[in-house]
Design a protein around this motif. Structure first.
Motif, PDB file in Angstrom:
ATOM      1  N   LEU A   7       0.845  -1.195   0.000  1.00  0.00           N
ATOM      2  CA  LEU A   7       0.000   0.000   0.000  1.00  0.00           C
ATOM      3  C   LEU A   7       0.878   1.242   0.000  1.00  0.00           C
ATOM      4  O   LEU A   7       1.676   1.444   0.910  1.00  0.00           O
ATOM      5  N   PRO A   8       0.749   2.103  -1.015  1.00  0.00           N
ATOM      6  CA  PRO A   8       1.549   3.334  -1.014  1.00  0.00           C
ATOM      7  C   PRO A   8       1.140   4.216   0.154  1.00  0.00           C
ATOM      8  O   PRO A   8      -0.043   4.383   0.430  1.00  0.00           O
ATOM      9  N   THR A  66      -1.322  11.017  -3.165  1.00  0.00           N
ATOM     10  CA  THR A  66      -2.284   9.943  -3.412  1.00  0.00           C
ATOM     11  C   THR A  66      -1.856   8.708  -2.632  1.00  0.00           C
ATOM     12  O   THR A  66      -0.680   8.402  -2.534  1.00  0.00           O
ATOM     13  N   GLY A  67      -2.811   8.008  -2.064  1.00  0.00           N
ATOM     14  CA  GLY A  67      -2.554   6.785  -1.306  1.00  0.00           C
ATOM     15  C   GLY A  67      -2.863   6.988   0.163  1.00  0.00           C
ATOM     16  O   GLY A  67      -3.605   7.902   0.539  1.00  0.00           O
ATOM     17  N   TRP A 101      -7.116   8.131   3.394  1.00  0.00           N
ATOM     18  CA  TRP A 101      -6.780   7.711   2.044  1.00  0.00           C
ATOM     19  C   TRP A 101      -7.103   8.866   1.126  1.00  0.00           C
ATOM     20  O   TRP A 101      -8.208   9.406   1.159  1.00  0.00           O
TER      21      TRP A 101
END
Length: 183
Positions: A77-78, A91-92, A109
């Motif tokens: 998961l970034p 983003t992430g 998120w």
């Protein structure tokens, strides 16, 4: 009743619901006549132990955020660590660290830069179609919840707090590192 809810671990949302009720009691003196179950007492002690005052523990919160980021990235998961309120958020998974009240590590998120033209095209209302901004909010909740579940599975102390009084809002937090980390 709260102790019974905590004993059933088949639904992870139960703990989040119980913590919503327990959070205001954390760190408060407990009257001797107040009978608490072992699980409730343990949760109250855990919450109180991870509620620092002031910015003295901001370095510890930053270290916790970095550990959580490493765990999320290890699982694919970034993730990024930023100061609370910093914009634009990447983003992430976004782990934001707050040195001011409320202190700690908050998790959210961010699906796409909300200031980008592409974001506004995707979330704008169009004739005959559904307004996507509500959908994006739902997806944001799903991914944030999944990231919290990943951290909880790795042993991190986490909390998901819901506020139904002022509409639908969710706050995800990382409260502490794993007691027994993976080797």
């Amino acid at each position: 009743m709260l102790d019974d809810l905590l004993s059933d671990e088949s639904e992870p949302d139960r703990r989040a619901i119980v913590l919503t009720f327990l959070w205001p009691l954390a760190g408060q003196p407990r009257p001797p006549e107040l009978e608490l179950g072992n699980r409730v007492r343990r949760e109250l002690d855990l919450i109180a132990g991870h509620r620092p005052t002031g910015s003295a523990n901001s370095v510890a919160w930053q270290e916790l955020a970095e550990r959580a980021k490493d765990e999320l990235e290890r699982c694919g998961l970034p993730a990024a660590v930023i100061p609370r309120g910093a914009r634009p958020a990447p983003t992430g998974v976004v782990l934001s660290v707050s040195a001011e009240e409320p202190t700690g590590v908050f998790l959210d998120w961010n699906p796409l830069d909300s200031r980008s033209e592409r974001y506004h095209v995707l979330t704008g209302a169009r004739d005959g179609t559904m307004n996507l901004s509500e959908y994006v909010d739902d997806v944001r909740d799903l991914f944030a919840r999944a990231a919290v579940d990943v951290l909880a599975a790795a042993g991190f102390k986490t909390e998901v707090r819901y506020d139904f009084l002022y509409g639908r809002s969710r706050v995800c937090r990382v409260l502490g590192p794993p007691e027994i980390p993976f080797e």
